[in-house]
Design a protein around this motif. Structure first.
Motif, PDB file in Angstrom:
ATOM      1  N   VAL A  30       0.501  -1.618   0.222  1.00 42.62           N
ATOM      2  CA  VAL A  30       0.089  -0.157  -0.329  1.00 42.62           C
ATOM      3  C   VAL A  30       0.497   1.088  -0.083  1.00 42.62           C
ATOM      4  N   LYS A  31       1.532   1.406   1.320  1.00 38.72           N
ATOM      5  CA  LYS A  31       3.002   2.570   0.811  1.00 38.72           C
ATOM      6  C   LYS A  31       3.950   2.756  -0.113  1.00 38.72           C
ATOM      7  N   MET A  32       3.826   1.273  -0.761  1.00 35.86           N
ATOM      8  CA  MET A  32       4.852   1.296  -2.403  1.00 35.86           C
ATOM      9  C   MET A  32       3.369   2.284  -3.374  1.00 35.86           C
ATOM     10  N   ALA A  33       2.551   1.774  -3.413  1.00 33.75           N
ATOM     11  CA  ALA A  33       1.194   2.095  -4.313  1.00 33.75           C
ATOM     12  C   ALA A  33       1.253   3.917  -4.123  1.00 33.75           C
ATOM     13  N   GLN A  34       1.626   3.992  -3.079  1.00 38.36           N
ATOM     14  CA  GLN A  34       1.367   5.680  -2.776  1.00 38.36           C
ATOM     15  C   GLN A  34       2.607   6.307  -3.336  1.00 38.36           C
ATOM     16  N   VAL A  35       3.632   5.643  -3.979  1.00 36.33           N
ATOM     17  CA  VAL A  35       4.321   6.835  -3.887  1.00 36.33           C
ATOM     18  C   VAL A  35       4.555   6.597  -5.910  1.00 36.33           C
ATOM     19  N   ILE A  36       3.891   5.128  -6.250  1.00 39.97           N
ATOM     20  CA  ILE A  36       4.900   5.032  -7.394  1.00 39.97           C
ATOM     21  C   ILE A  36       3.275   6.275  -8.451  1.00 39.97           C
ATOM     22  N   PRO A  37       4.188   7.200  -9.401  1.00 37.44           N
ATOM     23  CA  PRO A  37       3.299   8.371 -10.067  1.00 37.44           C
ATOM     24  C   PRO A  37       2.667   7.422 -10.973  1.00 37.44           C
ATOM     25  N   TRP A  38       1.185   6.572 -11.154  1.00 30.86           N
ATOM     26  CA  TRP A  38       0.794   5.467 -11.681  1.00 30.86           C
ATOM     27  C   TRP A  38       0.097   6.993 -13.027  1.00 30.86           C
ATOM     28  N   SER A  39      -0.534   7.409 -12.617  1.00 28.74           N
ATOM     29  CA  SER A  39      -1.387   8.375 -13.397  1.00 28.74           C
ATOM     30  C   SER A  39      -0.750   9.462 -14.343  1.00 28.74           C
ATOM     31  N   ALA A 322      26.109   3.508 -14.451  1.00 32.78           N
ATOM     32  CA  ALA A 322      24.879   3.934 -13.668  1.00 32.78           C
ATOM     33  C   ALA A 322      25.327   4.810 -12.992  1.00 32.78           C
ATOM     34  N   SER A 323      24.305   5.563 -11.861  1.00 31.56           N
ATOM     35  CA  SER A 323      24.725   7.223 -11.147  1.00 31.56           C
ATOM     36  C   SER A 323      23.747   6.718  -9.983  1.00 31.56           C
ATOM     37  N   CYS A 324      24.287   7.129  -8.609  1.00 29.86           N
ATOM     38  CA  CYS A 324      23.537   7.152  -7.535  1.00 29.86           C
ATOM     39  C   CYS A 324      24.231   8.084  -6.658  1.00 29.86           C
ATOM     40  N   PHE A 325      23.360   8.902  -6.134  1.00 27.34           N
ATOM     41  CA  PHE A 325      23.413   9.917  -5.225  1.00 27.34           C
ATOM     42  C   PHE A 325      22.006   9.443  -3.902  1.00 27.34           C
ATOM     43  N   GLU A 326      22.398  10.041  -2.260  1.00 27.56           N
ATOM     44  CA  GLU A 326      21.579  10.235  -1.474  1.00 27.56           C
ATOM     45  C   GLU A 326      20.745   8.437  -1.898  1.00 27.56           C
ATOM     46  N   GLY A 327      21.327   7.105  -2.227  1.00 27.44           N
ATOM     47  CA  GLY A 327      20.714   5.897  -2.093  1.00 27.44           C
ATOM     48  C   GLY A 327      20.229   4.748  -2.922  1.00 27.44           C
ATOM     49  N   GLY A 420      25.752  -5.496  -6.271  1.00 29.70           N
ATOM     50  CA  GLY A 420      25.948  -6.690  -5.641  1.00 29.70           C
ATOM     51  C   GLY A 420      24.447  -6.716  -5.178  1.00 29.70           C
ATOM     52  N   GLN A 421      23.519  -5.797  -4.975  1.00 32.80           N
ATOM     53  CA  GLN A 421      22.219  -6.181  -4.364  1.00 32.80           C
ATOM     54  C   GLN A 421      21.372  -6.227  -5.505  1.00 32.80           C
ATOM     55  N   ALA A 422      21.964  -5.417  -6.462  1.00 31.80           N
ATOM     56  CA  ALA A 422      21.135  -5.635  -8.132  1.00 31.80           C
ATOM     57  C   ALA A 422      20.877  -7.360  -8.375  1.00 31.80           C
ATOM     58  N   LYS A 423      22.522  -7.833  -8.212  1.00 28.44           N
ATOM     59  CA  LYS A 423      22.473  -9.220  -8.963  1.00 28.44           C
ATOM     60  C   LYS A 423      22.560 -10.637  -7.822  1.00 28.44           C
ATOM     61  N   ARG A 424      22.724  -9.858  -7.030  1.00 26.38           N
ATOM     62  CA  ARG A 424      22.297 -11.245  -5.591  1.00 26.38           C
ATOM     63  C   ARG A 424      20.751 -11.403  -5.583  1.00 26.38           C
ATOM     64  N   MET A 450      15.039  -1.549  -7.462  1.00 26.23           N
ATOM     65  CA  MET A 450      15.413  -1.073  -5.863  1.00 26.23           C
ATOM     66  C   MET A 450      15.663   0.054  -5.246  1.00 26.23           C
ATOM     67  N   ASN A 451      15.208   0.893  -6.158  1.00 23.34           N
ATOM     68  CA  ASN A 451      15.198   2.397  -5.208  1.00 23.34           C
ATOM     69  C   ASN A 451      13.424   2.070  -4.548  1.00 23.34           C
ATOM     70  N   LEU A 452      12.547   1.525  -4.627  1.00 21.37           N
ATOM     71  CA  LEU A 452      11.259   1.546  -3.915  1.00 21.37           C
ATOM     72  C   LEU A 452      11.499   0.633  -3.043  1.00 21.37           C
ATOM     73  N   ALA A 453      12.799  -0.402  -2.954  1.00 21.56           N
ATOM     74  CA  ALA A 453      13.088  -1.247  -1.678  1.00 21.56           C
ATOM     75  C   ALA A 453      13.972  -0.196  -0.473  1.00 21.56           C
ATOM     76  N   THR A 454      14.822   1.014  -1.587  1.00 22.14           N
ATOM     77  CA  THR A 454      15.855   1.713  -0.526  1.00 22.14           C
ATOM     78  C   THR A 454      14.541   2.584   0.577  1.00 22.14           C
ATOM     79  N   TRP A 455      13.661   3.276  -0.317  1.00 22.47           N
ATOM     80  CA  TRP A 455      12.615   4.171   0.054  1.00 22.47           C
ATOM     81  C   TRP A 455      12.019   3.752   1.324  1.00 22.47           C
ATOM     82  N   TRP A 456      11.307   2.004   1.171  1.00 23.60           N
ATOM     83  CA  TRP A 456      10.959   1.212   1.954  1.00 23.60           C
ATOM     84  C   TRP A 456      11.307   0.941   3.663  1.00 23.60           C
ATOM     85  N   ARG A 457      12.908   0.519   3.417  1.00 20.78           N
ATOM     86  CA  ARG A 457      13.935   0.395   4.369  1.00 20.78           C
ATOM     87  C   ARG A 457      13.588   1.772   5.161  1.00 20.78           C
TER      88      ARG A 457
END
Length: 497
Positions: A30-39, A322-327, A420-424, A450-457
């Motif tokens: 439910v929380k992840m569905a709220q942060v995804i801009p579906w429309s 790829a690039s990464c910032f703020e996790g 490593g997280q993406a591959k394992r 992966m970004n959804l998992a980071t945000w939920w954590r």
């Protein structure tokens, strides 16, 4: 035909359960569905259905939600549909208004979902989603004094960039094994083309398939055949393929039609012709590499990617930048051909500037990125590149520079952890999709998940933070210090009260 979903903005309290209960608003789906801009991107997905004729297509939320569930749980297409059928939270996640014990769609539709949703669309959705996540988990910092504000640099944040390879699901390619597979396919094509001409042609073309297989197994079963034996076996397989291709041309001239082959078989025939040309050139010139070398008959778009890593000097799949910032991690470039990732630094920094509104304070990258042109370009914009300067290293290095170099390397390790997280965890070490466009969609979905998992954590840690400040746990109290530019640090201190 595409119809806009009526329940795109459905709240969890409106979801109807057979027991007259309600969904929990604190559930992760439910929380992840709220942060995804579906429309916001539904109209772009609807462009795949320009006509109003035909049966209504599945909604954008159902298509994207099913792909996210599959990559998040790491399951197959059939298991994804079964999990959705059994779990009301997953049904809410894909946009259903009430619980249903029926299959939401056939598992084969997931292939069409991956074909319709392009990697570019997923990358745009990923950026917009991260913007919403940063707004939710934003931590206000104290304002600095005026004296510090005057000396403050306009650059902010740390950008981490790197490249990796997403191996495809193919067997390790060898010249002999590739030629043996090509020979088998040519024999099948000969059987198909000869079938409608049976009776018109006095004799079926002879392929020597049993003898060819024996010649292949004599070398394939040896643990370490010599180079001369391997070349002799390759030469024999090339001769068999050459004879079979000549028989195919004779059958076509004799009245056989390529229409007897389906689309996949015709594509395979074109691939076989190119494989024979490449392998014959490599054999005649005694070479080990050729441009656009085909390493898989079923996935001819895959190329060998020379990485120079320990244990895996060559990988077979798509190369990613790829690039990464703020996790949060973003897919900046994907190519089936090998490329020099140092040329992506400027584009990645500019993408960071467009996303945040300012340039990064520092760029943390590997040695290959630290070219003279990249250093000069970053210096003009006040950006510091990690790593030692060019030229001979000084005899005496100060402790501050040593600490800075060690600190930069620790920060750069964050993107290695993401790979490593993406591959394992999310299956990027073996992309199971078979087509080039569907493989790109799977890779892009992996970064989004992966970004959804980071945000939920982080949301879960915020809850633990509030809980830990008030409740002692067995004489210990959890104190969290938040710094979204780096990893979350936590300490346990003894509560003597």
């Amino acid at each position: 035909m595409y119809k806009k979903a009526e329940f795109a903005s459905l709240s969890p309290s409106d979801f109807e359960l057979p027991s007259c209960g309600k969904l929990s608003a604190s559930n992760r789906w439910v929380k992840m569905a709220q942060v995804i801009p579906w429309s916001e991107f539904e109209s772009e997905y609807a462009e795949n259905f320009p006509t109003e004729m035909g049966a209504p297509a599945k909604s954008w939320r159902m298509a994207l939600g099913a792909l996210i569930i599959k990559e998040k749980l790491g399951i197959s297409d059939r298991e994804t549909v079964e999990q959705i059928r059994e779990n009301p939270y997953l049904q809410y996640f894909i946009g259903q208004s009430s619980y249903s014990n029926e299959l939401p769609f056939d598992p084969s539709l997931l292939v069409h979902f991956r074909q319709r949703i392009s990697p570019n669309l997923i990358n745009k959705l990923n950026e917009r989603m991260v913007e919403k996540m940063r707004e939710i988990t934003h931590v206000k910092t104290e304002k600095k004094k005026d004296s510090d504000a005057k000396n403050e640099s306009p650059n902010r944040g740390k950008l981490i960039i790197d490249a990796t390879c997403a191996p495809a699901d193919i067997s390790y390619p060898t010249d002999l094994g590739l030629l043996n597979g090509a020979r088998v396919h040519t024999e099948k094509i000969i059987d198909i083309l000869y079938k409608p001409l049976k009776g018109q042609i006095p004799k079926k073309p002879r392929t020597y398939r049993n003898l060819a297989r024996i010649d292949y197994l004599l070398i394939a079963k040896q643990r370490r055949p010599t180079r001369n034996k391997r070349r002799q076996a390759i030469k024999k397989q090339l001769q068999y393929i050459k004879r079979n291709l000549a028989h195919i041309e004779q059958l076509i001239d004799g009245g056989a039609s390529l229409k007897d082959l389906n689309k996949k078989q015709y594509k395979t025939l074109l691939v076989l012709t190119e494989v024979y040309r490449q392998q014959q050139w490599l054999f005649d010139n005694d070479k080990q590499s050729i441009e656009d070398r085909i390493v898989s008959l079923s996935q001819p778009h895959i190329r060998p990617i020379v990485r120079g890593k320990a244990g895996k000097s060559v990988e077979f799949g798509a190369k990613l930048s790829a690039s990464c910032f703020e996790g949060y991690v973003f897919l900046d470039r994907m190519s089936w051909d090998n490329f020099n990732e140092s040329g992506d630094l400027k584009a990645q920094v500019e993408a960071y500037h467009r996303f945040t509104g300012y340039y990064p304070e520092s760029v943390h990258a590997d040695r290959i990125y630290r070219t003279r042109s990249n250093r000069a370009w970053c210096k003009e914009r006040g950006i510091r590149i990690s790593g030692p300067p060019l030229g001979r290293p000084p005899a005496n290095v100060s402790k501050e520079k040593k600490k800075q170099a060690a600190y930069d390397e620790r920060i750069r390790n964050a993107i290695e952890g993401k790979f490593g997280q993406a591959k394992r965890r999310f299956g990027l070490n073996r992309v199971m999709a078979k087509l080039d466009n569907t493989s790109g969609t799977v890779i892009a979905i992996t970064f989004l998940v992966m970004n959804l998992a980071t945000w939920w954590r982080r949301v879960f840690c915020m809850f633990l933070c509030l809980f830990g400040k008030r409740t002692p746990i067995f004489g210990w109290k959890i104190i969290y210090y938040y710094n979204w530019g780096q990893a979350i640090q936590k300490k346990l201190i003894f509560n003597r009260d």
